[in-house]
Design an enzyme around this catalytic site. Structure first.
Site, PDB file in Angstrom:
ATOM      1  N   TYR A 164       3.262  -8.247   8.815  1.00 46.40           N
ATOM      2  CA  TYR A 164       2.417  -7.938   7.677  1.00 46.40           C
ATOM      3  C   TYR A 164       2.506  -8.971   6.563  1.00 46.40           C
ATOM      4  O   TYR A 164       1.671  -8.980   5.654  1.00 46.40           O
ATOM      5  CB  TYR A 164       2.765  -6.557   7.112  1.00 46.40           C
ATOM      6  CG  TYR A 164       2.719  -5.461   8.152  1.00 46.40           C
ATOM      7  CD1 TYR A 164       1.713  -5.422   9.107  1.00 46.40           C
ATOM      8  CD2 TYR A 164       3.705  -4.485   8.200  1.00 46.40           C
ATOM      9  CE1 TYR A 164       1.685  -4.437  10.074  1.00 46.40           C
ATOM     10  CE2 TYR A 164       3.682  -3.483   9.165  1.00 46.40           C
ATOM     11  CZ  TYR A 164       2.672  -3.471  10.103  1.00 46.40           C
ATOM     12  OH  TYR A 164       2.656  -2.492  11.059  1.00 46.40           O
ATOM     13  N   HIS A 218       8.591  -5.473  17.381  1.00 40.46           N
ATOM     14  CA  HIS A 218       7.393  -4.797  16.886  1.00 40.46           C
ATOM     15  C   HIS A 218       6.452  -4.325  17.991  1.00 40.46           C
ATOM     16  O   HIS A 218       5.874  -3.235  17.895  1.00 40.46           O
ATOM     17  CB  HIS A 218       6.635  -5.730  15.931  1.00 40.46           C
ATOM     18  CG  HIS A 218       5.731  -5.003  14.993  1.00 40.46           C
ATOM     19  ND1 HIS A 218       5.439  -5.461  13.728  1.00 40.46           N
ATOM     20  CD2 HIS A 218       5.040  -3.842  15.111  1.00 40.46           C
ATOM     21  CE1 HIS A 218       4.618  -4.619  13.126  1.00 40.46           C
ATOM     22  NE2 HIS A 218       4.357  -3.636  13.940  1.00 40.46           N
ATOM     23  N   SER A 241       9.286  -0.852  18.991  1.00 42.89           N
ATOM     24  CA  SER A 241       8.108  -0.210  18.409  1.00 42.89           C
ATOM     25  C   SER A 241       6.911  -0.458  19.323  1.00 42.89           C
ATOM     26  O   SER A 241       6.800  -1.522  19.939  1.00 42.89           O
ATOM     27  CB  SER A 241       7.833  -0.792  17.018  1.00 42.89           C
ATOM     28  OG  SER A 241       6.725  -0.174  16.405  1.00 42.89           O
ATOM     29  N   ARG A 275      -8.352   9.960   9.012  1.00 47.43           N
ATOM     30  CA  ARG A 275      -9.267   9.240   9.901  1.00 47.43           C
ATOM     31  C   ARG A 275     -10.179  10.163  10.701  1.00 47.43           C
ATOM     32  O   ARG A 275     -11.222   9.727  11.169  1.00 47.43           O
ATOM     33  CB  ARG A 275      -8.456   8.345  10.852  1.00 47.43           C
ATOM     34  CG  ARG A 275      -7.686   7.271  10.113  1.00 47.43           C
ATOM     35  CD  ARG A 275      -6.723   6.503  10.989  1.00 47.43           C
ATOM     36  NE  ARG A 275      -5.930   5.588  10.166  1.00 47.43           N
ATOM     37  CZ  ARG A 275      -4.822   5.962   9.519  1.00 47.43           C
ATOM     38  NH1 ARG A 275      -4.361   7.198   9.639  1.00 47.43           N
ATOM     39  NH2 ARG A 275      -4.174   5.096   8.766  1.00 47.43           N
ATOM     40  N   THR A 292       5.163   6.710   6.298  1.00 47.79           N
ATOM     41  CA  THR A 292       3.843   6.826   5.702  1.00 47.79           C
ATOM     42  C   THR A 292       3.701   5.844   4.550  1.00 47.79           C
ATOM     43  O   THR A 292       4.692   5.266   4.091  1.00 47.79           O
ATOM     44  CB  THR A 292       3.582   8.266   5.220  1.00 47.79           C
ATOM     45  OG1 THR A 292       2.196   8.420   4.870  1.00 47.79           O
ATOM     46  CG2 THR A 292       4.463   8.613   4.027  1.00 47.79           C
ATOM     47  N   THR A 293       2.480   5.644   4.102  1.00 45.04           N
ATOM     48  CA  THR A 293       2.254   4.670   3.036  1.00 45.04           C
ATOM     49  C   THR A 293       1.115   5.127   2.145  1.00 45.04           C
ATOM     50  O   THR A 293       0.370   6.069   2.484  1.00 45.04           O
ATOM     51  CB  THR A 293       1.953   3.278   3.611  1.00 45.04           C
ATOM     52  OG1 THR A 293       1.982   2.310   2.553  1.00 45.04           O
ATOM     53  CG2 THR A 293       0.590   3.228   4.280  1.00 45.04           C
ATOM     54  N   THR A 294       0.961   4.472   1.033  1.00 47.33           N
ATOM     55  CA  THR A 294      -0.122   4.756   0.105  1.00 47.33           C
ATOM     56  C   THR A 294      -0.234   3.599  -0.870  1.00 47.33           C
ATOM     57  O   THR A 294       0.713   2.820  -1.035  1.00 47.33           O
ATOM     58  CB  THR A 294       0.131   6.065  -0.676  1.00 47.33           C
ATOM     59  OG1 THR A 294      -0.976   6.306  -1.560  1.00 47.33           O
ATOM     60  CG2 THR A 294       1.407   5.968  -1.496  1.00 47.33           C
ATOM     61  N   SER A 295      -1.358   3.487  -1.517  1.00 46.56           N
ATOM     62  CA  SER A 295      -1.522   2.501  -2.584  1.00 46.56           C
ATOM     63  C   SER A 295      -1.498   3.182  -3.953  1.00 46.56           C
ATOM     64  O   SER A 295      -1.635   2.527  -4.979  1.00 46.56           O
ATOM     65  CB  SER A 295      -2.846   1.744  -2.410  1.00 46.56           C
ATOM     66  OG  SER A 295      -3.944   2.661  -2.444  1.00 46.56           O
ATOM     67  N   LYS A 296      -1.315   4.517  -3.952  1.00 45.04           N
ATOM     68  CA  LYS A 296      -1.359   5.288  -5.184  1.00 45.04           C
ATOM     69  C   LYS A 296      -0.001   5.921  -5.462  1.00 45.04           C
ATOM     70  O   LYS A 296       0.473   6.741  -4.671  1.00 45.04           O
ATOM     71  CB  LYS A 296      -2.428   6.372  -5.084  1.00 45.04           C
ATOM     72  CG  LYS A 296      -3.828   5.821  -4.827  1.00 45.04           C
ATOM     73  CD  LYS A 296      -4.840   6.936  -4.646  1.00 45.04           C
ATOM     74  CE  LYS A 296      -6.232   6.381  -4.377  1.00 45.04           C
ATOM     75  NZ  LYS A 296      -7.223   7.460  -4.172  1.00 45.04           N
TER      76      LYS A 296
END
Length: 288
Positions: free
Chosen positions: A59, A110, A143, A200, A238-242
């Site tokens: 990434y 990965h 992974s 999704r 998990t991820t988020t931009s907020k």
């Protein structure tokens, strides 16, 4: 924040909920611009108690994660950091030396797509074992590996993988009892894309059950999905931009699904199929 842990076969413990600087933050090759938003979000995540951080060489965001950790002011020894090697799979020991100054809790290969033969799996895994022996990573794993990839790796190892991090959610529960088989091999499972049914595929068959179960727990569908993953004994990345989402996701640690709720999500989710990653490598109906 009190995050429960799973104990690996090597005795190390992994927190079951992780903040991931993953595909949402993907940078193109050669892009050296620092993403200040990710630096700030990593800092906030760590300060809020997300002490399991998941990143990857692929990434290109390791520098941002490292700076976010530094700015958070939480001692490194209190953190559990996972990283993954991909581009530099041919020279794993050099790769780990160049990223986040090494010394990870966990280092993963990965993807299995580099391997053209079983000997390739053995060579790469031998290098991973050497990384662990050198003290550069406390635990090692893989992974995106399918069963055949894991089996090939196991035939050439003296220190088997402790985890396989895969896309896993209610709409991709993996065919042929793959996850139970991994657990029988004493290989823990990590999940990414766990919020897929809500994000999704919002109109899939789980739309009504998730809304109903979330209402019963006075929370959100995303929280229920993370709780479902962890209820399965699987690490949720998990991820988020907020930043505000971090507080929401942390509520998954408080939710205790009933067995009936867990089974309904599993059964209804199993009627549908959606894969988000590596789709070019799989038939649309492939659930492996």
């Amino acid at each position: 924040m009190d995050i429960p842990t799973i104990t690996f076969r090597d005795g190390n413990k992994v927190p079951m909920l992780a903040f991931g600087a993953g595909t949402a933050w993907y940078k193109t090759a050669g892009d050296t611009t620092l993403d200040k938003t990710l630096i700030e979000l990593t800092k906030i995540a760590v300060q809020k108690g997300f002490h399991h951080l998941d990143c990857a060489e692929m990434y290109g965001t390791e520098e941002e994660v490292g700076l976010g950790i530094k700015e958070a002011g939480v001692p490194r020894e209190k953190l559990f950091i996972t990283n993954k090697v991909s581009h530099n799979i041919e020279n794993i020991q050099t790769a780990i030396q160049e990223t986040l100054k090494a010394n990870f809790h966990m280092y993963l290969i990965h993807t299995p797509f580099y391997a053209k033969s079983e000997a390739d799996f053995h060579r790469a895994w031998k290098a991973m074992e050497e990384v662990k022996k050198a003290g550069l990573a406390k635990s090692i794993g893989v992974s995106n590996y399918l069963r055949a990839d894991v089996e090939a790796t196991l035939r050439g190892t003296s220190d088997p993988p402790v985890i396989n991090q895969i896309e896993y959610h209610a709409y991709l529960q993996r065919a042929n009892d793959y996850v139970p088989w991994l657990q029988e091999q004493n290989i823990q499972v990590g999940s990414f894309k766990g919020l897929t049914p809500a994000i999704r595929c919002p109109d899939g068959p789980l739309k009504e059950p998730l809304a109903r179960i979330a209402a019963a727990h006075a929370t959100t569908e995303a929280v229920i999905l993370l709780a479902w993953v962890m209820h399965s004994g699987i690490v949720a990345v998990t991820t988020t931009s907020k930043p505000e989402r971090l507080d929401e996701y942390a509520n998954a640690l408080k939710v205790k699904l009933t067995e009936a709720e867990f089974k309904e999500i599993s059964d209804v989710g199993g009627e549908y199929h959606h894969r988000s990653t590596w789709t070019q490598r799989f038939d649309k109906s492939d659930r492996s």
